[in-house]
Structure formats: C-alpha cells, structure tokens
Design a protein around this motif. Structure first.
Motif: not given
Length: 218
Positions: A54-61, A67-70, A90-91, A96-102
């Motif tokens: 599996v390469r991607m399962a949108h929105p995950f890769t 992009f790094v999402v934490t 989309g992550i 249903h989570l607040d995240v930081r995008i870098d």
C-alpha cells in the motif's frame, strides 16, 4: 481489508504489510494482494508501482512526501506523512483531531508550521496550487498529490507557476482547501464507511466555490 489498512495508518502512521494483513484476516498473501488490487482499481487506495504494498490510503501516505502532520496534543506522539496540502488537512479531518502541519514553500523555502483541525482554519494568507484538472487527478495520483503544494501566499504560488509550469494549474487559498477536506475526509475512518459518489464529491467542490471545467470530476 480496507478498514485494517486505515486502522494501521491512523494508529501508527504506517501501512500494514501484506503478511500482516494475511495474518489478521487468516488468509493467504495472494488473497490479500487480490483484494488490495481490487481496492486500488476502485480508487479506495493506491499501491506501490510493483503492486505489492500500500502506497497511499487517502489522506494517509506510507512514504515521505512534503508534509509532516503531528497532533497538537503534546501527549500524543503519533506522526503522519501528508501526501499533499489537501491530504494534510484531511488527516486532521479524518481523525477528528487538532494537528500541526509542517511543510515548506516551494518558491522561497520558508518553513511553514501551523496548527489546524476540524474547527481551526489555517492562516488566511497561505495558498495551495493544484497542478492539473480534477479529471486528470487519478491518471497519476501520486504525481498529482506530490504537486498539490502549499505556498506562503498567492504571489509566491504565482511566481513558482510562472517559472516552472506556466499557464497550468489552479491557485486557491488554503482556507478553501481546508474547508473541502472536512467533509471529503471527515468520515473516512467511520465504521461502515462507503465511498462517496462522484455527484456527492462534485457537490462538495461546488460548495467550496471550486467550480468550472478545472474542477469537473471524471
């Protein structure tokens, strides 16, 4: 099978191996690959070029892109790769989570880092460039995702386009893409999830003001 793939991405930020899926479903590797290929054919996920993982399962890769999402919560140490600006929003929507995008602006290299989530829009000045029309997204979906990038602002996105791909793509504000990501991906991890119809997704685009030939799904 699909739910197990998403379960691993959500919990651990990775794609499960074929062997792991075979063990979890008490089936053979060949059977798992057959199901994964059917899911890929239905655009439910994306396989590697060799078709054996599996390469991607949108929105995950499963591999680093841009992009790094934490999680914003410092007690949650999960980490995800965002396939593109849209998937990164989309992550947070799917979890249903607040995240930081870098990420970094492709034009100037400035590090962009900001919190966002289902109720937290991104900074208003940020812009996102889509490289090709919606009808072409799945012609090379990994290539499409790779080039849905976030810029400091519209001016930087316009300069990058003029220098690297003149006359192509579409630039919109990041807040619009964030708004689109919430209903597009918000139910992706729900029990009993069913893929959205083309008509449903077209309506989501239109509700965000993304109209016209560029945004017409195949």
């Amino acid at each position: 099978m699909r739910d197990l793939v998403y379960e691993a991405f959500a919990a651990e930020g990775r794609a499960p191996s074929v062997g792991e899926l075979a063990r979890r479903t008490q089936s053979t590797a060949g059977d798992v690959l057959g199901v994964l290929r059917d899911l890929a054919e239905a655009h439910a996920l994306v396989l590697t070029p060799d078709g054996d993982a599996v390469r991607m399962a949108h929105p995950f890769t499963s591999a680093p892109m841009a992009f790094v999402v934490t999680p914003v919560d410092g007690h949650d140490d999960r980490r995800w790769w965002g396939g593109c600006a849209w998937d990164s929003f989309g992550i947070g929507a799917a979890l249903h989570l607040d995240v930081r995008i870098d990420t970094a602006c492709p034009q100037c290299g400035t590090h962009l880092s900001f919190p966002t989530g289902p109720e937290i829009p991104p900074p208003a000045e940020l812009a996102v460039r889509f490289p090709r029309p919606a009808e072409q997204w799945w012609d090379d979906v990994v290539g499409t995702c790779t080039m849905i990038r976030m810029f400091c602002d519209r001016a930087h996105a316009g300069r990058w386009t003029a220098d690297n791909a003149p006359g192509s793509g579409h630039i919109t504000d990041a807040t619009t893409v964030w708004r689109l990501a919430q209903p597009w991906y918000g139910d992706r991890l729900d029990p009993g999830f069913r893929p959205h119809s083309r008509e449903h997704n077209q309506a989501l685009l239109e509700e965000c003001g993304l109209t016209g030939p560029f945004w017409r799904l195949p």
